[in-house]
Scaffold this active site. Sequence first.
Site, short mmCIF file in Angstrom:
data_model
loop_
_atom_site.label_atom_id
_atom_site.label_comp_id
_atom_site.label_asym_id
_atom_site.label_seq_id
_atom_site.Cartn_x
_atom_site.Cartn_y
_atom_site.Cartn_z
N ASN A 105 -11.81 2.68 2.74
CA ASN A 105 -12.76 3.37 2.18
C ASN A 105 -12.85 4.58 2.32
OD1 ASN A 105 -12.24 2.88 5.20
ND2 ASN A 105 -14.70 3.31 5.79
N GLU A 130 -14.99 8.20 2.87
CA GLU A 130 -15.88 8.77 3.21
C GLU A 130 -15.67 10.48 2.51
OE1 GLU A 130 -17.02 7.34 7.27
OE2 GLU A 130 -17.16 6.17 6.77
N CYS A 158 -15.84 2.24 -0.65
CA CYS A 158 -15.58 0.95 -0.57
C CYS A 158 -14.18 0.85 -0.69
CB CYS A 158 -16.28 -0.01 -0.47
SG CYS A 158 -18.75 0.10 -0.44
N GLU A 187 -13.61 -1.81 -1.45
CA GLU A 187 -12.84 -3.40 -2.22
C GLU A 187 -12.46 -1.98 -3.66
OE1 GLU A 187 -15.12 -2.88 0.29
OE2 GLU A 187 -15.90 -4.54 0.68
N CYS A 202 -20.82 -4.60 0.56
CA CYS A 202 -21.61 -4.51 -0.20
C CYS A 202 -22.09 -5.11 -1.52
CB CYS A 202 -21.97 -3.09 0.05
SG CYS A 202 -21.22 -2.21 -1.30
N CYS A 230 -20.23 -3.60 -4.44
CA CYS A 230 -18.51 -4.07 -4.82
C CYS A 230 -18.84 -5.19 -5.38
CB CYS A 230 -18.24 -4.51 -3.61
SG CYS A 230 -17.81 -2.53 -2.72
N1 THU Z 1 -17.95 -0.22 3.36
C1 THU Z 1 -16.88 -0.54 2.37
O1 THU Z 1 -15.35 -0.01 2.51
N2 THU Z 1 -17.03 -1.67 2.22
C2 THU Z 1 -18.23 -2.66 2.20
O2 THU Z 1 -18.78 -3.30 1.42
C3 THU Z 1 -19.83 -2.01 2.74
C4 THU Z 1 -19.19 -0.27 3.21
C5 THU Z 1 -17.31 1.33 4.06
C6 THU Z 1 -18.41 1.96 3.41
C7 THU Z 1 -18.42 3.21 4.19
O3 THU Z 1 -17.28 4.02 4.89
C8 THU Z 1 -18.29 2.71 6.24
O4 THU Z 1 -17.49 1.27 5.70
C9 THU Z 1 -19.23 2.40 6.57
O5 THU Z 1 -20.61 1.95 5.89
#
Ligand code: THU
Length: 131
Positions: free
Chosen positions: A43, A45, A54, A56, A87, A90
Amino acid sequence: MATENALIEEAKKARENAVAPFSKFKVGAALRTPSGKVYHGCNVENCTYGLTVCAERVALLTALAAGERSFDAIAVVTQSDEPSTPCGPCRQLMWEFCGDIDVTLANLTGQRVDYKLSTLFPKPFYFSLES
Ligand code: THU
């Protein structure tokens, strides 16, 4: 070809590169092609929050950009009490580009759970225009 356990280890390695200064929630993903090639994602940010991507999706888009079009398994690793599930966006993207792949979710304490994507995402969006 990487076994599922090996794929989890790849996802752990991918997770080490996570850019998660805001949530502190690091996620790693490893996406495998039928030939056994593995693509990493983590991920990422940023300060707008909304532009976060994300793990994935990073793995999937990296693989697509490398020319891959066929996938058979993905492992996702998080540091959570229970392995956390991908999520909704994804799931939609994985369904469109990967079909009903094997999804292995794991945490850092050794818990793992295996799904087919169709179990996690039984009613994908698609459209077909009236002719
Ligand atoms: N996140 C993912 O990388 N994959 C997911 O399927 C859900 C959330 C990340 C996004 C963000 O950087 C952190 O998790 C918290 O939401």
